[in-house]
Design a protein around this motif. Structure first.
Motif, PDB file in Angstrom:
ATOM      1  N   HIS A 120       0.806  -1.219   0.000  1.00  0.00           N
ATOM      2  CA  HIS A 120       0.000   0.000   0.000  1.00  0.00           C
ATOM      3  C   HIS A 120       0.839   1.268   0.000  1.00  0.00           C
ATOM      4  O   HIS A 120       0.402   2.305  -0.492  1.00  0.00           O
ATOM      5  N   ARG A 152       1.343   2.998  -3.402  1.00  0.00           N
ATOM      6  CA  ARG A 152       0.262   3.695  -4.100  1.00  0.00           C
ATOM      7  C   ARG A 152       0.598   5.168  -4.287  1.00  0.00           C
ATOM      8  O   ARG A 152       1.115   5.816  -3.383  1.00  0.00           O
ATOM      9  N   TYR A 160      -9.023   0.403  -3.466  1.00  0.00           N
ATOM     10  CA  TYR A 160      -8.282   1.632  -3.757  1.00  0.00           C
ATOM     11  C   TYR A 160      -9.226   2.831  -3.790  1.00  0.00           C
ATOM     12  O   TYR A 160      -8.851   3.936  -3.415  1.00  0.00           O
TER      13      TYR A 160
END
Length: 243
Positions: A152, A155, A184
Motif C-alpha cells: 500500500h 500507491r 483503492y
C-alpha cells in the motif's frame, strides 16, 4: 553527502524508490523512431539549479489559458483526446513506462497536437519543482492499486501527495481520480476528503458511478468493464483556503 559535481536531478531522485516497469515488449521500429526523434522536443526537463522552480507556462505558447497535468497516462488515449478537445490548454503527461510514452507520441502525431509535453519519469520529481498554484487540473486515472496490504505504501495516492496536489492547484482547480478497484477507491476517497482544502463534487451515487461527458474513456476503463468491474470517477475542487 553531495560532492558538488553531481547533477541536481540525480540528488532529487536519490531517495526515490520507483516501483513499476520502464519497458514492456519491444517496440516496433517506427515507434522507436518516434521516441528518438520526437521525445527530445516534447520532453519536460527539470531545472539544473538546486531549489529552482519550473514554470510550466514557459513550456507552451503565451496564449495558453490553462495547464493540466495527467499522472500515469498509460497509452495516452485520454490525454490526447483531452488535448484535441482543449487546444488552448497546455497538457503535461507524466509516465515512466516508455511503451506508453511512445503511444502518446503516436497519438500526438496522428492528431497533429502541439499542446502536449511529456515527463517520462517518476512524477514525484516533477511535482517537487513546480511552483505553488501553477496547475488548473490534475488527473490520476486507473493508477496501479497495489492491492496487497504490504504494498500500500507504493500507491501514488497518499496523504502527502494529496497535500502536494493542493499546493500545486489553483483555487477552483480540479483533481480527478479514477479506479476500478474498490479497495483503492475507499483509500483514495479517505485521503482526499481528509484534506480540508478539497471538496468532493459528488452529490449522489451517479456523480461517481458515471463518467462525465468531458472525460474520455481510457483503455483501462474499457478493460475493466469488459471484465465485469465497475469503474468509479471522482472529482474534487481545490478550495481557496487563504481567507
Amino acid at each position: 553527502m553531495p560532492t558538488g559535481k553531481e547533477d541536481p536531478k540525480d540528488i532529487v531522485q536519490r531517495d526515490r524508490v520507483f516501483y513499476g516497469r520502464r519497458r514492456g515488449r519491444r517496440l516496433r521500429a517506427g515507434m522507436e523512431t518516434l521516441l528518438e526523434t520526437r521525445l527530445p522536443e516534447l520532453r519536460v526537463e527539470l531545472p539544473d539549479t538546486p531549489g529552482a522552480r519550473l514554470d510550466p507556462r514557459r513550456l507552451f505558447p503565451p496564449d495558453t489559458e490553462e495547464i493540466w497535468l495527467e499522472i500515469g497516462f498509460g497509452g495516452g488515449e485520454h490525454l490526447a483526446a483531452q488535448a484535441e478537445m482543449n487546444p488552448r490548454v497546455g497538457f503535461i503527461g507524466s509516465e515512466p513506462f516508455m511503451n506508453g510514452v511512445a503511444s502518446l507520441i503516436r497519438h500526438c502525431e496522428d492528431r497533429g497536437l502541439g499542446n502536449v509535453r511529456i515527463y517520462p519519469d517518476d512524477v514525484r520529481d516533477l511535482l517537487a519543482v513546480l511552483p505553488d498554484g501553477c496547475l488548473d487540473r490534475i488527473a490520476v486515472l486507473f493508477a496501479d492499486p497495489w492491492p496487497k496490504k504490504r504494498h500500500h505504501a507504493r500507491r501514488i495516492i497518499q496523504h502527502e501527495t494529496i497535500a502536494e496536489f493542493h499546493r500545486l492547484l489553483k483555487p477552483g482547480g480540479e483533481l480527478r481520480l479514477a479506479t476500478d478497484d474498490m479497495g483503492y477507491l475507499r483509500w483514495m476517497l479517505a485521503r482526499a476528503t481528509a484534506n480540508e482544502g478539497f471538496r468532493w463534487l459528488a452529490r449522489g451515487p451517479q456523480d461517481w458511478r458515471v463518467r462525465p461527458d468531458d472525460w474520455p474513456e481510457t483503455r483501462y476503463e474499457a478493460k475493466a468493464r469488459a471484465q465485469g468491474r465497475r469503474p468509479a470517477f471522482m472529482r474534487f475542487e481545490r478550495l481557496d483556503t487563504t481567507g
